[in-house]
Design an enzyme around this catalytic site. Sequence first.
Site, short mmCIF file in Angstrom:
data_model
loop_
_atom_site.label_atom_id
_atom_site.label_comp_id
_atom_site.label_asym_id
_atom_site.label_seq_id
_atom_site.Cartn_x
_atom_site.Cartn_y
_atom_site.Cartn_z
N GLU A 68 -0.56 -5.84 12.34
CA GLU A 68 -0.10 -5.22 11.10
C GLU A 68 -0.18 -6.25 9.98
O GLU A 68 -1.18 -6.32 9.29
CB GLU A 68 1.33 -4.69 11.29
CG GLU A 68 1.75 -3.70 10.23
CD GLU A 68 3.01 -2.94 10.63
OE1 GLU A 68 3.65 -2.39 9.73
OE2 GLU A 68 3.33 -2.89 11.83
N GLU A 126 13.29 -7.25 13.03
CA GLU A 126 12.98 -5.95 12.42
C GLU A 126 14.06 -4.92 12.74
O GLU A 126 14.49 -4.15 11.88
CB GLU A 126 11.64 -5.45 12.93
CG GLU A 126 11.22 -4.10 12.37
CD GLU A 126 9.83 -3.69 12.81
OE1 GLU A 126 9.21 -2.87 12.12
OE2 GLU A 126 9.36 -4.21 13.84
#
Length: 732
Positions: A303, A579
Amino acid sequence: MAPGFTTYRFRFSYQIFDVTDLIRAGQQNTIAAEVGEGWYASSLWREGRQIYGKDLGLIAQLEISFEEDIPPLIITSDANWEWSVGPMLSSEIYDGEVYDMNQERSGWNNGSNQISEPNEWSKVTALPLPTALLSSTKGPPIRQIQEVSPQKIFRSPNGKLLIDFGQNLVGKLRVNSLQKPSGHQVSFQHAEVLDKGELGTRPLRAAKCTDTIIFSGQKIQNWSPTFTFHGFRYVQVDGWTPEDEESPLEASSLTAVVLHSDMKRTGWFECSDNLVNRLHENALWSMKGNFVSIPTDCPQRDERLGWTGDIQVFCPSANFLYDTNGMLADWLVDLALEQSDDHGVPPMIVPNVQFKKVARPPQAVWGDASILVPWALYRSFGDRQVLERQYQSMKSWLDQGCARGPDGLWSESLWQHGDWLDPSAPPDDPGNGQTDGVFVADAYLVYVTHIIGQIATILHHSEDAKSYQQDFARLKRMFQEKYVTPKGRIICDTQTSLALALVFSLLETKEQIKEAGERLVRKVRFAKFRVSTGFAGTPIVTHALSMTGWHQHAYRMLLETKCPSWLYPVTMGGTTMWERWDSMLSDGSINPGKMTSFNHYALGSVVNWLHEKVGGISILEPGWRIFKVQPIPGGTITSANVRYESPYGLIECSWALGSDGKSFQMTLNIPPNSSAWVVLPDQEQDQSQSEDEPGTLYGSGQHQFSCTFASLPWPPLPLETLFKPPASKNGT
């Protein structure tokens, strides 16, 4: 990684280097460059390789100026240049690099003009100049910033050789000295955590994160991959062991080189609680790891993209820790270019690697970065130009991009990401949290309408200012009719909904504000002081408690260690922000969700509250010309120090409590040409009961303050109720 990642459909950056010291007077000189796929041609997320183009190219220009009155000599890249393959067999952002020493070509870049195997060099193909804009980057280059040595070399339960650097970081390895027979391979696979004692590669998804050296029999010295970077704390080494006779693997054999955009460090914080200090360090490391050319969400898996929502919530914290003005202003140029491609809707990621897909739906919080990031930059650095450059982008988002319903608020037919990663959301459905996504979107819409009204006033767009101010007043009434009772109850009734209503000034009366504050406290206490917020609520929940006088509940949330909380990852050995609140479960296993990163700065936005309320300094006028000093002691923290290198100079505030817990001492440095509004703890008042702002204005210089107070400004509850909760009984 020069010249950096931009939206290549619209803009290419170039960088300028002073190479004077590399010129060899009176000798042959060679201009040489090594070119790799980089962001341009590597795989990017789910879109595959070479989404921008297949041809790798170079545009170079050497300018030599002379002391005499002689025109400068300009040498450019052209069809007379030559190229050849090198020792890099492959190099990808996500996958890593394969380096074959047998393919090295001696002398190709040493300026001697003695290039080996001249028959293997070919004339380059001259391509048309790109139609995209060529512009000099405004942000700092990516550089090697620091080095970290291995802390431990050990074997996994399966016998794999692992290196622990003791810190989750972003960068690459440097192999200091190694010699192996020709054809022998040594590989280095990188990951952030261990999973049952083995390298935890599942969170990397499709990214290989592996660098490989193919040896030629010669010794390799100070080798590093060139066109890739990794997010890692642990490295698995295959093909090289401590038992090797000629070149044993030792702690001195490998170094982790930390890479990030070379921003100036401007902010520091520390206090008497070491866990809180580690929390602040974790946020700092996550920022460093995710400011590599662009502000990314995470630096390790397949990502590493510029998600707008992440930087929107973290921007005030980032601006304090580092001078981000150049880098983020440059990134905003790309946001506006990408936004113009889709009817005013900013993409959720900038640069947008999904440009080949159909038109994207607008998303609040993420799209609102087009207004709130330049606003945060202006507040921090006082530069009106960023507002001027981004003004049309702001207007385009608000006037065209937002999907409105009949009442002018957001259309309820559109799914919103809302309070993304609320800890109550299922691992496989992170947008399905407690707070309705449309509520979050509407709260943001009212707020950013108010902000753009202020921006229009600053830029002297009087008609726009009047229009947006009227829109704000109307939307606020619509919001209250839709979500708020006359007594101040909020329909969603969550930590996030209450915090948004309070911090975004969406309530009308003191009674409503008081009720919302008390309701938020009730929510916090019933959650056992654990966090119940995601991206939208986390940056502001402690601010909402403080602004309604419930400072100690904010401290109690901060100091909670059970999951979900800010200190839970710290107690689990985390060295960066995670996260998910539970990226690692309490048994040491990795969260089963497919989207699990151990280096995400968004939830670290609580450090803004540490700077402003614990440390005690906050902006009053853009650029810190006038700032507020109001440290609020609390919890078990007995001292704190905060420093910020403002545009006017160093601001420093240091305070400590006496042994009696009632005497307060503070030292304050106010830089030249600025002033501070100082409020001491004994002057702190409940603003709902007083119209007057307590405090005194002070000019530049060193100042000493002291006061004594009967009690700290906490709610009327015994301390043990907040900081030593009673043990559970009967399992309840």
